[in-house]
Design an enzyme around this catalytic site. Structure first.
Site, PDB file in Angstrom:
ATOM      1  N   ARG A  44      40.289  37.540  53.504  1.00 27.30           N
ATOM      2  CA  ARG A  44      41.011  36.331  53.096  1.00 27.30           C
ATOM      3  C   ARG A  44      40.243  35.594  51.996  1.00 27.30           C
ATOM      4  O   ARG A  44      40.605  35.627  50.831  1.00 27.30           O
ATOM      5  CB  ARG A  44      41.239  35.422  54.315  1.00 27.30           C
ATOM      6  CG  ARG A  44      42.284  34.321  54.077  1.00 27.30           C
ATOM      7  CD  ARG A  44      41.762  33.098  53.375  1.00 27.30           C
ATOM      8  NE  ARG A  44      40.681  32.434  54.106  1.00 27.30           N
ATOM      9  CZ  ARG A  44      39.985  31.407  53.608  1.00 27.30           C
ATOM     10  NH1 ARG A  44      40.241  30.935  52.400  1.00 27.30           N
ATOM     11  NH2 ARG A  44      39.003  30.866  54.309  1.00 27.30           N
ATOM     12  N   ASP A  45      39.133  34.994  52.341  1.00 26.87           N
ATOM     13  CA  ASP A  45      38.366  34.229  51.366  1.00 26.87           C
ATOM     14  C   ASP A  45      37.790  35.139  50.280  1.00 26.87           C
ATOM     15  O   ASP A  45      37.666  34.750  49.125  1.00 26.87           O
ATOM     16  CB  ASP A  45      37.234  33.491  52.091  1.00 26.87           C
ATOM     17  CG  ASP A  45      36.585  32.420  51.243  1.00 26.87           C
ATOM     18  OD1 ASP A  45      37.191  31.995  50.252  1.00 26.87           O
ATOM     19  OD2 ASP A  45      35.456  32.012  51.565  1.00 26.87           O
ATOM     20  N   HIS A  78      29.094  28.313  56.703  1.00 22.89           N
ATOM     21  CA  HIS A  78      29.776  29.108  55.681  1.00 22.89           C
ATOM     22  C   HIS A  78      29.090  28.824  54.343  1.00 22.89           C
ATOM     23  O   HIS A  78      29.400  27.840  53.675  1.00 22.89           O
ATOM     24  CB  HIS A  78      31.255  28.690  55.641  1.00 22.89           C
ATOM     25  CG  HIS A  78      32.102  29.481  54.706  1.00 22.89           C
ATOM     26  ND1 HIS A  78      33.181  30.231  55.133  1.00 22.89           N
ATOM     27  CD2 HIS A  78      32.067  29.644  53.362  1.00 22.89           C
ATOM     28  CE1 HIS A  78      33.761  30.805  54.090  1.00 22.89           C
ATOM     29  NE2 HIS A  78      33.102  30.455  53.003  1.00 22.89           N
ATOM     30  N   CYS A 110      36.059  30.310  45.135  1.00 20.94           N
ATOM     31  CA  CYS A 110      37.082  29.315  45.465  1.00 20.94           C
ATOM     32  C   CYS A 110      37.914  29.061  44.227  1.00 20.94           C
ATOM     33  O   CYS A 110      37.367  28.683  43.185  1.00 20.94           O
ATOM     34  CB  CYS A 110      36.441  28.012  45.954  1.00 20.94           C
ATOM     35  SG  CYS A 110      37.659  26.718  46.278  1.00 20.94           S
TER      36      CYS A 110
END
Length: 321
Positions: free
Chosen positions: A30-31, A222, A255
């Site tokens: 996902r990330d 994280h 991100c």
């Protein structure tokens, strides 16, 4: 007591006052993939997750139910989940709002995550809301998920530094974390979104969270590796008693809303360190490394993970001079 090293494995030197076992919360699917510009085929994502589970990872964040307009890479969540049948791992997903939760519940998802920011600037950049508005949006999502007996995690971004605001006051982070726990999140993930944390900062935040009634066993960390601090920050968190660490196979990720955010802590680098400390993870480093090397091939570039690169080099046949 120490255990001799073998090729491809570190020497094991157990250290006192560290957790005997660490749960790795794998975020590569996902990330790790969400910021890829070229869309990864759904079948490749599914095989990636199957391979990660076969390597021993027991929590693998599978995808996000964010609107496809915002994260096109993960627009195939409904198509992906049927391909994950038989995966022997928990498969949490990210949900931004009630509609995202509806989509997840329709597929039988049993673990979700909501996300907020500790800073106003990133809350506006990521969600076009204030921090309090983002918390208010998450509250009914958490409540409804809990009504359905679905486990909820709360991600907190920008816990240590923000590209627009600079260092983030610890009290500001604690307020957001406390609000997420109060609304029903069972676990928090403290995000160093732009990778600026250092071990002292990590310990100070964890201590303040404890002071404000947030127990260590509800906290995960994280870290991003922008300044090469992800492993040292992780070790500091372990020394405090944290037992859940987010990581991304092959060091994939960043991100899309913070250009200074580089890759996540590589799962292989984390496992190498934990193996050397004698901390159990249940992960087979060889299988994991092979999986990340395979995924790097699918993406058409070398893996960012230092461990993946080092082990690949160590196993290359000798070249004739």
């Amino acid at each position: 007591m120490t255990t001799s090293a073998r090729p491809g494995l570190p020497m094991v030197v157990p250290t006192q006052d560290l957790p005997p076992r660490v749960r790795i919360y794998e975020v590569g699917a996902r990330d790790g993939l969400q910021n890829e510009k070229t869309v990864v085929p759904t079948e490749i994502k599914a095989e990636f997750i199957h391979r990660l589970a076969d390597a021993g990872l027991t929590t693998i964040e599978a995808t996000s139910f964010v609107h496809p307009k915002w994260v096109p890479q993960l627009a195939d969540a409904e198509q992906l989940f049927p391909l994950l049948e038989g995966v022997d791992a928990k498969l949490p997903v990210l949900v931004p709002n009630g509609r995202g939760l509806d989509r997840a519940l329709a597929l039988g998802v049993r673990s979700v995550a909501v996300f907020v920011s500790a800073t106003e600037s990133f809350a506006h950049a990521n969600l076009n809301r204030t921090v309090d508005e983002a918390l208010a949006m998450s509250e009914p999502v958490v409540a409804r998920a809990r009504e359905q007996k679905v486990r909820v995690r709360g991600y907190v971004s920008m816990c240590f530094g923000d590209p627009w605001e600079g260092p983030v006051p610890i009290a500001q982070v604690v307020r957001v974390c406390r609000a997420l726990l109060d609304m029903g999140c069972e676990e928090l993930s403290l995000g160093d979104t732009i990778g600026v944390a250092t071990p002292g900062h990590v310990l100070a935040l964890l201590a303040e969270l404890n002071e404000e009634g947030v127990p260590t066993d509800r906290i995960g960390v994280h870290f991003h590796d922008t300044y090469g601090q992800a492993l040292s920050n992780t070790l500091a968190a372990l020394q405090h008693g944290v037992r859940t660490v987010d990581a991304s196979a092959g060091g994939l990720g960043g991100c899309p809303y913070a250009q200074s955010a580089t890759g996540n802590l590589a799962t292989e680098d984390l496992v190498w360190m934990l193996d050397g400390l004698g901390i159990e993870t249940g992960v087979d480093l060889g299988r994991l490394t092979a999986t990340s090397a395979w995924m790097a091939g699918q993406l058409g570039r070398p893996s960012p993970s230092r461990t993946v690169r080092a082990l690949a080099k160590a196993t290359e046949p000798d070249q004739e001079q």
